[in-house]
Design an enzyme around this catalytic site. Structure first.
Site, PDB file in Angstrom:
ATOM      1  N   ASP A  49       0.642  -1.169  -0.069  1.00 20.12           N
ATOM      2  CA  ASP A  49       0.178  -0.048  -0.066  1.00 20.12           C
ATOM      3  C   ASP A  49       0.737   1.306   0.149  1.00 20.12           C
ATOM      4  O   ASP A  49       2.010   1.335   0.863  1.00 20.12           O
ATOM      5  CB  ASP A  49      -0.953   0.029   1.140  1.00 20.12           C
ATOM      6  CG  ASP A  49      -1.773  -1.068   1.409  1.00 20.12           C
ATOM      7  OD1 ASP A  49      -2.137  -1.610   0.184  1.00 20.12           O
ATOM      8  OD2 ASP A  49      -2.330  -1.599   2.379  1.00 20.12           O
ATOM      9  N   HIS A  58      15.455  21.355   6.267  1.00 22.20           N
ATOM     10  CA  HIS A  58      16.048  20.175   5.624  1.00 22.20           C
ATOM     11  C   HIS A  58      15.095  19.363   4.736  1.00 22.20           C
ATOM     12  O   HIS A  58      15.517  18.856   3.563  1.00 22.20           O
ATOM     13  CB  HIS A  58      16.809  19.308   6.752  1.00 22.20           C
ATOM     14  CG  HIS A  58      17.490  17.905   6.157  1.00 22.20           C
ATOM     15  ND1 HIS A  58      18.367  18.089   5.058  1.00 22.20           N
ATOM     16  CD2 HIS A  58      16.975  16.852   6.439  1.00 22.20           C
ATOM     17  CE1 HIS A  58      18.820  16.745   4.934  1.00 22.20           C
ATOM     18  NE2 HIS A  58      18.026  15.941   5.624  1.00 22.20           N
TER      19      HIS A  58
HETATM   20  C1  HEM Z   1      24.144  13.694   8.601  1.00 20.02           C
HETATM   21  C2  HEM Z   1      23.464  14.047   7.803  1.00 20.02           C
HETATM   22  C3  HEM Z   1      22.024  13.921   7.602  1.00 20.02           C
HETATM   23  C4  HEM Z   1      21.124  14.132   8.727  1.00 20.02           C
HETATM   24  C5  HEM Z   1      21.265  14.008  10.294  1.00 20.02           C
HETATM   25  C6  HEM Z   1      19.731  14.113   8.371  1.00 20.02           C
HETATM   26  C7  HEM Z   1      18.656  14.135   8.908  1.00 20.02           C
HETATM   27  C8  HEM Z   1      17.286  13.678   8.486  1.00 20.02           C
HETATM   28  C9  HEM Z   1      16.078  13.772   9.334  1.00 20.02           C
HETATM   29  C10 HEM Z   1      15.952  14.093  10.586  1.00 20.02           C
HETATM   30  C11 HEM Z   1      15.111  13.815   8.378  1.00 20.02           C
HETATM   31  C12 HEM Z   1      13.513  13.723   8.911  1.00 20.02           C
HETATM   32  C13 HEM Z   1      13.042  12.330   9.038  1.00 20.02           C
HETATM   33  C14 HEM Z   1      12.663  11.963   7.977  1.00 20.02           C
HETATM   34  O1  HEM Z   1      11.553  12.372   6.982  1.00 20.02           O
HETATM   35  O2  HEM Z   1      13.052  10.501   7.634  1.00 20.02           O
HETATM   36  C15 HEM Z   1      15.549  13.728   7.210  1.00 20.02           C
HETATM   37  C16 HEM Z   1      14.910  13.582   6.140  1.00 20.02           C
HETATM   38  C17 HEM Z   1      15.362  13.407   4.655  1.00 20.02           C
HETATM   39  N1  HEM Z   1      16.640  13.650   4.205  1.00 20.02           N
HETATM   40 FE1  HEM Z   1      18.164  13.939   5.533  1.00 20.02          FE
HETATM   41  N2  HEM Z   1      19.777  14.028   6.728  1.00 20.02           N
HETATM   42  C18 HEM Z   1      21.108  13.930   6.424  1.00 20.02           C
HETATM   43  C19 HEM Z   1      21.515  14.168   5.034  1.00 20.02           C
HETATM   44  C20 HEM Z   1      20.746  13.974   4.059  1.00 20.02           C
HETATM   45  C21 HEM Z   1      21.266  14.393   2.833  1.00 20.02           C
HETATM   46  C22 HEM Z   1      22.831  14.458   2.338  1.00 20.02           C
HETATM   47  C23 HEM Z   1      20.358  14.016   1.838  1.00 20.02           C
HETATM   48  C24 HEM Z   1      20.322  14.169   0.576  1.00 20.02           C
HETATM   49  C25 HEM Z   1      21.212  14.322  -0.486  1.00 20.02           C
HETATM   50  C26 HEM Z   1      18.976  13.804   2.757  1.00 20.02           C
HETATM   51  C27 HEM Z   1      18.001  13.547   2.196  1.00 20.02           C
HETATM   52  C28 HEM Z   1      16.916  13.355   3.004  1.00 20.02           C
HETATM   53  C29 HEM Z   1      15.394  13.104   2.412  1.00 20.02           C
HETATM   54  C30 HEM Z   1      15.195  12.904   0.852  1.00 20.02           C
HETATM   55  C31 HEM Z   1      14.560  13.174   3.362  1.00 20.02           C
HETATM   56  C32 HEM Z   1      13.234  13.150   3.321  1.00 20.02           C
HETATM   57  C33 HEM Z   1      12.331  14.355   3.227  1.00 20.02           C
HETATM   58  C34 HEM Z   1      10.844  14.038   2.874  1.00 20.02           C
HETATM   59  O3  HEM Z   1      10.603  13.247   2.181  1.00 20.02           O
HETATM   60  O4  HEM Z   1       9.932  14.635   3.682  1.00 20.02           O
HETATM   61  N3  HEM Z   1      19.478  13.919   4.063  1.00 20.02           N
HETATM   62  N4  HEM Z   1      16.933  13.907   7.237  1.00 20.02           N
END
Ligand code: HEM
Length: 452
Positions: free
Chosen positions: A177, A315
């Site tokens: 789903d 982010h």
């Molecule tokens: C140490 C580095 C990073 C940390 C601590 C981090 C942390 C987080 C957190 C806390 C979330 C929110 C929870 C979730 O939606 O799963 C998130 C979402 C996300 N992060 Fe990161 N992130 C990091 C690096 C990156 C990088 C380098 C990318 C892409 C190049 C990325 C792509 C994403 C994406 C695509 C989402 C989901 C957004 C959504 O669909 O709403 N993150 N990240």
């Protein structure tokens, strides 16, 4: 769809397996491709599970960098059928420029990474035991460096204290789903051999008929044999997190908010991430955390285009803008669908205590896609590092940005006061990584066995 042909990591991050080790392997000097293939086939392949396999207590996933494919016998002409980004590798100056990396700061993969064996298990001991069973005593394979060992943090949090891994695309044919109102993303956005959002089959590597004996004909490169079906590209990045710099900044930068919001530090942190520590999205919980929304993902930014709830530069809004981008929410959603990533990362290093301890910790960022340039590199270059993202100015991703060229501010629109701190420190530093080809199960067996 042939689910048994996909390595299991396409469908799952194995949340029920608390232990993971990312083991980087290379061929020993002087070993022939036949010897390397035979040893990988005997030692690693039996532990590689597909989506359909019953998962044992410990199992593996297997992926190859360009050097690994050479080590099992692919030649230059065959490697050139892979995308340029993959063949160059993440450490190449062109890729480093695109991704905003400073390779001189790397500890991992400066000279390329050949073979990745990712081990998942129910316990650290079992993960180590499987790694040792595969590699100890091997005659033609050796560890290229220390494995990256995932750590266990409470409640699926990353080191800054926020719940991670909440938002993932549903993949057509892979997940049952859809998780939320989003339509499932076409399989070919992540897996070769299936239609992508454009209704096309993704570009895929191939071999000549003479070399690809036993492989079916390629459907994207006429006259050649297919190596891509069921496969994906896997991006691995070692992202070091400076937890103490993050906490110190939150403390200092949230001071001016005292008196306006109940918990200034929690509020500022949530504005940076786009979700509260529990995972609750700002769009549905603008004023305070609400753990009842911890895994909520069926929201959009159409009613928050100016970013009053979730800042435009947060982010999660940068990395998946959903309906937020001009000219309109439907157009934005259609464009954003071509930039989705399946994230499979885990934290590494010990949990941070109260005082700086000099330990290295961070995120083993792992994501999957079928098109490295259009998906991962675009998100990294244009959305994470883009200093003019969605009308911003001199801002990069406030959580993970590299703070290049004076990009060191973050704007929170009025809610209840406009606040735009400057001088954001760099909280995350890339320490290395690589691009890997994660073959489908049939192609993996062929690569390790059936070549003459
Ligand atoms: C140490 C580095 C990073 C940390 C601590 C981090 C942390 C987080 C957190 C806390 C979330 C929110 C929870 C979730 O939606 O799963 C998130 C979402 C996300 N992060 Fe990161 N992130 C990091 C690096 C990156 C990088 C380098 C990318 C892409 C190049 C990325 C792509 C994403 C994406 C695509 C989402 C989901 C957004 C959504 O669909 O709403 N993150 N990240």
């Amino acid at each position: 769809m042939k689910r048994a042909d996909l390595q299991a990591i396409v469908a799952s991050g194995f949340g029920d397996r608390g232990a993971a080790r990312y083991v980087f392997v290379r061929a020993r000097a002087g070993s022939t491709p036949e010897e390397v293939r035979a040893e990988l086939a005997a030692r690693a392949l039996p532990h590689v599970v597909s989506i359909e396999s019953n998962k044992p207590h410990a199992f593996a996933q297997l992926a190859f960098g360009p050097g690994g494919l050479r080590a099992i016998g692919l030649d230059d002409e065959e490697l050139d059928t892979f995308p340029r980004e993959f063949v160059q590798g993440m450490a190449h100056p062109e890729r480093a420029r695109v991704n905003g990396d400073r390779v001189d700061e790397w500890h991992l993969g400066r000279g390329g990474l050949d073979v990745l064996i990712a081990v998942f298990a129910g316990s650290d001991g079992a993960a180590l035991a499987l790694e040792r069973a595969m590699l100890d005593g091997a005659r033609h394979l050796e560890r290229a460096c220390e494995p990256l060992v995932a750590s266990r943090l409470p409640d699926q949090t990353e080191h800054f204290g926020f719940r991670d891994g909440v938002s993932q695309p549903s993949i057509l044919g892979v997940h049952g789903d859809p998780r939320g109102p989003e339509r499932p993303v076409p399989t070919g956005e992540f897996v070769m051999g299936y239609e992508n959002v454009y209704g096309q089959l993704p570009a895929a590597p191939s071999l000549s008929p003479a070399r690809g004996v036993g492989l079916p004909e390629s459907r994207v490169s006429p006259g050649r044999r297919d190596l891509g079906d069921g496969g994906a590209y896997l991006v691995l990045r070692k992202l070091e997190q400076d937890v103490f710099a993050w906490r110190a900044w939150l403390r200092e930068a949230s001071r001016p908010l005292a008196g306006y919001v109940a918990d200034p530090e929690a509020y500022l942190g949530a504005k940076v991430v786009g979700r509260w520590a529990s995972g609750a999205p700002l769009v549905t919980c603008p004023r305070a955390d609400d753990p009842a929304h911890a895994t909520k993902n069926d929201f959009d930014y159409d009613l928050d285009l100016s970013g009053l709830a979730c800042p435009r530069g947060a982010h999660i809004r940068r990395t998946n803008p959903r309906g937020a981008l001009p000219p309109s929410p439907p157009r934005s959603r259609a464009a954003v669908e071509t930039r989705r990533l399946v994230r499979r990362g885990r934290p590494y290093g010990p949990p941070a205590g109260d005082a700086p301890d000099g330990e290295a910790r961070g995120l083993v960022f792992v994501c999957l896609c079928a098109n490295l340039a259009r998906q991962f590199e675009f998100v990294q270059q244009t959305w994470v590092e883009g200093v003019k993202f969605d009308g911003g100015w001199s801002e990069d991703d406030p959580l993970v940005g590299a703070r290049r060229a004076g990009a060191d501010r973050f704007t929170i629109p009025r809610d209840p006061v406009r606040y735009a701190p400057r001088g954001l420190p760099r909280f995350v530093t890339a320490r290395g990584g690589g691009y890997f080809f994660l073959p489908g199960m049939d192609r993996l067996r062929w690569l390790l066995g059936a070549r003459g």
